[in-house]
Design a protein around this motif. Sequence first.
Motif, PDB file in Angstrom:
ATOM      1  N   VAL A  55       1.031  -1.034   0.011  1.00 11.17           N
ATOM      2  CA  VAL A  55       0.153   0.028   0.055  1.00 11.17           C
ATOM      3  C   VAL A  55       0.929   1.156  -0.084  1.00 11.17           C
ATOM      4  N   ALA A  56       0.862   2.108  -1.032  1.00  6.66           N
ATOM      5  CA  ALA A  56       1.534   3.285  -1.268  1.00  6.66           C
ATOM      6  C   ALA A  56       0.337   4.462  -0.875  1.00  6.66           C
ATOM      7  N   GLY A  57       0.885   5.419  -0.197  1.00  9.48           N
ATOM      8  CA  GLY A  57       0.428   6.473   0.476  1.00  9.48           C
ATOM      9  C   GLY A  57       0.397   6.844   1.946  1.00  9.48           C
ATOM     10  N   ASN A  58      -0.118   8.319   1.812  1.00  9.10           N
ATOM     11  CA  ASN A  58       0.212   8.854   3.542  1.00  9.10           C
ATOM     12  C   ASN A  58      -0.990   9.525   3.922  1.00  9.10           C
ATOM     13  N   THR A  59      -2.201   8.684   3.819  1.00  7.66           N
ATOM     14  CA  THR A  59      -3.337   9.308   4.466  1.00  7.66           C
ATOM     15  C   THR A  59      -3.734   8.006   5.325  1.00  7.66           C
ATOM     16  N   ILE A  60      -4.776   8.373   6.209  1.00  4.85           N
ATOM     17  CA  ILE A  60      -5.400   7.525   7.232  1.00  4.85           C
ATOM     18  C   ILE A  60      -5.937   6.307   6.420  1.00  4.85           C
ATOM     19  N   GLU A  61      -6.525   6.575   5.387  1.00  2.00           N
ATOM     20  CA  GLU A  61      -7.124   5.293   4.658  1.00  2.00           C
ATOM     21  C   GLU A  61      -6.074   4.380   4.134  1.00  2.00           C
ATOM     22  N   ASP A  62      -5.033   5.021   3.695  1.00  3.74           N
ATOM     23  CA  ASP A  62      -3.805   4.243   3.033  1.00  3.74           C
ATOM     24  C   ASP A  62      -3.196   3.130   4.264  1.00  3.74           C
ATOM     25  N   PHE A  63      -3.177   4.139   5.461  1.00  6.88           N
ATOM     26  CA  PHE A  63      -2.381   3.360   6.666  1.00  6.88           C
ATOM     27  C   PHE A  63      -3.346   2.229   7.152  1.00  6.88           C
ATOM     28  N   CYS A  64      -4.679   2.580   7.229  1.00  7.02           N
ATOM     29  CA  CYS A  64      -5.725   1.576   7.623  1.00  7.02           C
ATOM     30  C   CYS A  64      -5.905   0.391   6.668  1.00  7.02           C
ATOM     31  N   LEU A  65      -5.631   0.823   5.500  1.00  8.96           N
ATOM     32  CA  LEU A  65      -5.998  -0.395   4.530  1.00  8.96           C
ATOM     33  C   LEU A  65      -4.575  -1.141   4.744  1.00  8.96           C
ATOM     34  N   TYR A  66      -3.453  -0.605   4.954  1.00  9.80           N
ATOM     35  CA  TYR A  66      -2.285  -1.472   4.989  1.00  9.80           C
ATOM     36  C   TYR A  66      -2.408  -2.456   6.363  1.00  9.80           C
ATOM     37  N   TYR A  67      -2.902  -1.717   7.390  1.00  9.80           N
ATOM     38  CA  TYR A  67      -3.084  -2.601   8.805  1.00  9.80           C
ATOM     39  C   TYR A  67      -3.972  -3.467   8.633  1.00  9.80           C
ATOM     40  N   ASP A  68      -5.362  -3.441   7.983  1.00  8.10           N
ATOM     41  CA  ASP A  68      -6.211  -4.393   7.689  1.00  8.10           C
ATOM     42  C   ASP A  68      -5.838  -5.554   6.976  1.00  8.10           C
ATOM     43  N   LEU A  69      -4.920  -5.214   5.693  1.00  7.37           N
ATOM     44  CA  LEU A  69      -4.429  -6.158   4.622  1.00  7.37           C
ATOM     45  C   LEU A  69      -3.333  -6.957   5.562  1.00  7.37           C
ATOM     46  N   GLN A  70      -2.650  -6.544   6.300  1.00  8.67           N
ATOM     47  CA  GLN A  70      -1.727  -7.095   7.354  1.00  8.67           C
ATOM     48  C   GLN A  70      -2.508  -8.109   8.289  1.00  8.67           C
ATOM     49  N   ARG A  71      -3.479  -7.920   8.769  1.00 11.27           N
ATOM     50  CA  ARG A  71      -4.334  -8.709   9.754  1.00 11.27           C
ATOM     51  C   ARG A  71      -5.134  -9.811   8.639  1.00 11.27           C
ATOM     52  N   LEU A  72      -5.709  -9.296   7.894  1.00  9.38           N
ATOM     53  CA  LEU A  72      -6.561 -10.295   7.072  1.00  9.38           C
ATOM     54  C   LEU A  72      -5.610 -11.467   6.214  1.00  9.38           C
ATOM     55  N   TYR A  73      -4.468 -11.015   5.756  1.00  8.16           N
ATOM     56  CA  TYR A  73      -3.678 -11.777   4.782  1.00  8.16           C
ATOM     57  C   TYR A  73      -2.220 -12.080   5.421  1.00  8.16           C
ATOM     58  N   GLY A  74      -2.095 -11.479   6.487  1.00  5.35           N
ATOM     59  CA  GLY A  74      -0.760 -11.866   6.887  1.00  5.35           C
ATOM     60  C   GLY A  74       0.733 -11.387   6.306  1.00  5.35           C
ATOM     61  N   SER A  75       0.284 -10.787   5.112  1.00  7.79           N
ATOM     62  CA  SER A  75       1.596 -10.253   4.307  1.00  7.79           C
ATOM     63  C   SER A  75       1.094  -8.933   3.799  1.00  7.79           C
ATOM     64  N   ALA A  76       1.652  -7.923   4.244  1.00  9.63           N
ATOM     65  CA  ALA A  76       1.221  -6.433   3.807  1.00  9.63           C
ATOM     66  C   ALA A  76       2.448  -5.673   4.026  1.00  9.63           C
ATOM     67  N   ALA A  77       2.774  -4.273   3.220  1.00 11.14           N
ATOM     68  CA  ALA A  77       3.701  -3.571   3.345  1.00 11.14           C
ATOM     69  C   ALA A  77       3.130  -2.138   2.987  1.00 11.14           C
TER      70      ALA A  77
END
Length: 815
Positions: free
Chosen positions: A273-295
Amino acid sequence: MTQPTYDARTIQTALRPARCAILVDINDTDWMQTCLRITEWSSAIWGGWYFILVPTDGQTINPMFWDALELYDPDYVRYYYKTGRDIEISDPARFTECLGREWKSWCDRYPVATGEANQRAIKEQIQSSRWSSFQPGEVLVLALYERLNAFRDPDGHSISAITCRSNHERYPLTHIEHLLPHLKDTVGARDFDFDGPLVHRLMVHGILGRLRPTVLTPEGQHRVNWSHQTPEQSETLAQHCLEPPVMSPASIASCAFFRSIEAGALPRPLWIVAGNTIEDFCLYYDLQRLYGSAAWIPHADPLVARCESSPERALEHFDRPALHVCSQLMRGATRNGSEITLTSTSLSENELLTILQSSQFASSARTGVVTQPFDVSFRLWRQRLYEIGNTSGRYRDQFVDGKSVSFIPTPKPKHLTSVPPESVNWITDVAIEAYTPPSNLNLGPDAIDYANYDNGLARASDYGFSYLCPNFAYFGGDIDDVLVRPRLSVMSADDVFSRLFHRAGYTVNRSDKGNYAAEIEHKLGSLDELTTFLRRPASQAVLEAYTKPIPDRNSFRDRCCTSDRWFLRFGAFASAYLPSADSNKVIEPNTSSQTETESSHSTDDAPIAADALARQMLDDWIARGLVHRGLLLKCDACRQLDFYPLGAVAMQFTCSRCRRMQTMVCRHWRMPDEPSWFYKLDEVVYQFARSNGHVSVLALAALKARGRRGFMYLHETDLEPVNANDGKKAEIDIVCSVDGEVFLGEAKLTGDLDDTTSMVVKRLKLLETLMEATRAKGIILATYADGWSDVTRTNATNVLGDRVQFLTRSDLMAL
């Protein structure tokens, strides 16, 4: 007296910590500090590392985060609002200024009450005071509860709040401090306190968690000081971010809980996930939890939101240590053959393509770009937290009239030396074999049969059903004294869908065609047996022989004894069953002297092996009640030629029309020798075949094949408004629930939904109305033809968009 029904089913139980989704203010300008505070709060909760973040303005949620919520399937929903404590941590000068003003005001009003205790009280009051107006609105709260089936708060119309000062939350969540004294093993538990740029702290603590210093012993505290950004520190950041989360304090009690289910041997996807908004961070955070592999690769400068047009300089705006972490993950994903997807909520597709063309990303041949990251194909890689050794408690139970005989052997945590019943709570998941009703119809309290367990304690989940343990209250005693042990209750598909449509304003009645399908399914035993029967070429040939048009002869048509019905002798049955058999003896129902037409070949010419196979199939059909053996006899008085089943004839027979009893003699069967057996297709099977009921049945079978956990369905159904003034009656061919998701649809023999374009649009609008009323996942259009007409496809796409799915003959007949 109605006989009770008995049904044995396999039950599976599993134990896990609660799942929680936290709503975050999307308009928070200091969102990094807020997300860091939420990370600290969730890290102090058992299983909190697995909580997800959902940005919202309190009224709406971005569709991609709705997808994340439905995929995550939370037990609880909370929202975070900022207090004075947040300001004290993120902006100490501002907090000190506020404290000074309040203290001065206090001293002016109460000159004699200026002691240190009063100053501490004022400080605590400011720390706990609300500093933001963020709160989810009633419409959003209702939508969250209806779409997610989360445990409801007592009033059912609100969502509880959390703050950075609510670290001691207990019921219904479990604070990690209450677990530490009872853990069997805390080896490897470490806490990292990174002293560096906020974006780095957010990145690392977002992966590893962050506990308050008082939770762990000093040996468990590890401080990493970053005063400068150097390549060595980038390597250190990558090393810590790539460590397994089981080493973090957020997973101290979850270290034995993490596993991925449903994925099998599929390569794990990597999301960047590229970007510097709260939505970008939350998207990364959720993908990390849902799939276990995110940056996450944020911008180095929060104000910079554009990439250079040159691919060589595309990554210069992004944080270098974060890119290093991303690079390490990409190398591992490339070696494993994983799909790498670059996405963003703030960058355009052209900007993502520019990043993708850079040398660092071009090295991965499997990299792709998507704008909606939660593609359905990745649902298989959904992660879950469960306790190892407590994930597959199976037992067999008997159900009498839908209620289990035994009580659920509710599991207890195995990783604790003892289970304190007053401070440790967990969730028990229960899966019932062949019972997965629509998830948008929360039948949790109906399935979990226990006193006072309502929708705040039992819910329908993606596992099946979930309920809170050990109990909703503690009145003393050890864990076995208070542990809830419910019974299970299952509802029939008729009852489940009746409740679903009643909520939408309709009553459900099985249509004639639906009744035919249900009856023939009962004769064959199951939907699978019926599907196999309909897909078998021999079955199709025999049914066609029984239902093909009668020859256009007035003598046949005008004096037909049983509404143009065909009756087959064995030779004709065998000829339909085995195309190689060269015999065809068929009697056409008529009242003329010519009652039999024969082919030029006798059944004696058919091979013995072919006859044996045909007789075997005929015997099977008779045993199942699909055909009936009997005689064709003609009445002397009214001249009615009719079929008389085997049990209706003896030395005499009674005419089915004039009711005259006659002794059966040669003139009644009008054959030169002894009478021959004829075989009549069962009336229900005949009406089912004539009404093309096979199309909707095969469509249900095709949808059932998609499911992995359960399937429920109704045969063709008539819907009638509860209030006669609310609309007209409707008929719907396909009603089913696949893994808890409802689908409605139409089944047609031809590729046209209706005769005219206006009628097609009208029918589609009705389906759309029913879909929205029942909150169905989509509409299925199934045809027995090779494809749908352009008119139907175009209008269906215009009205329903991507919510419509088309099935053709190849889909229905696929084994």
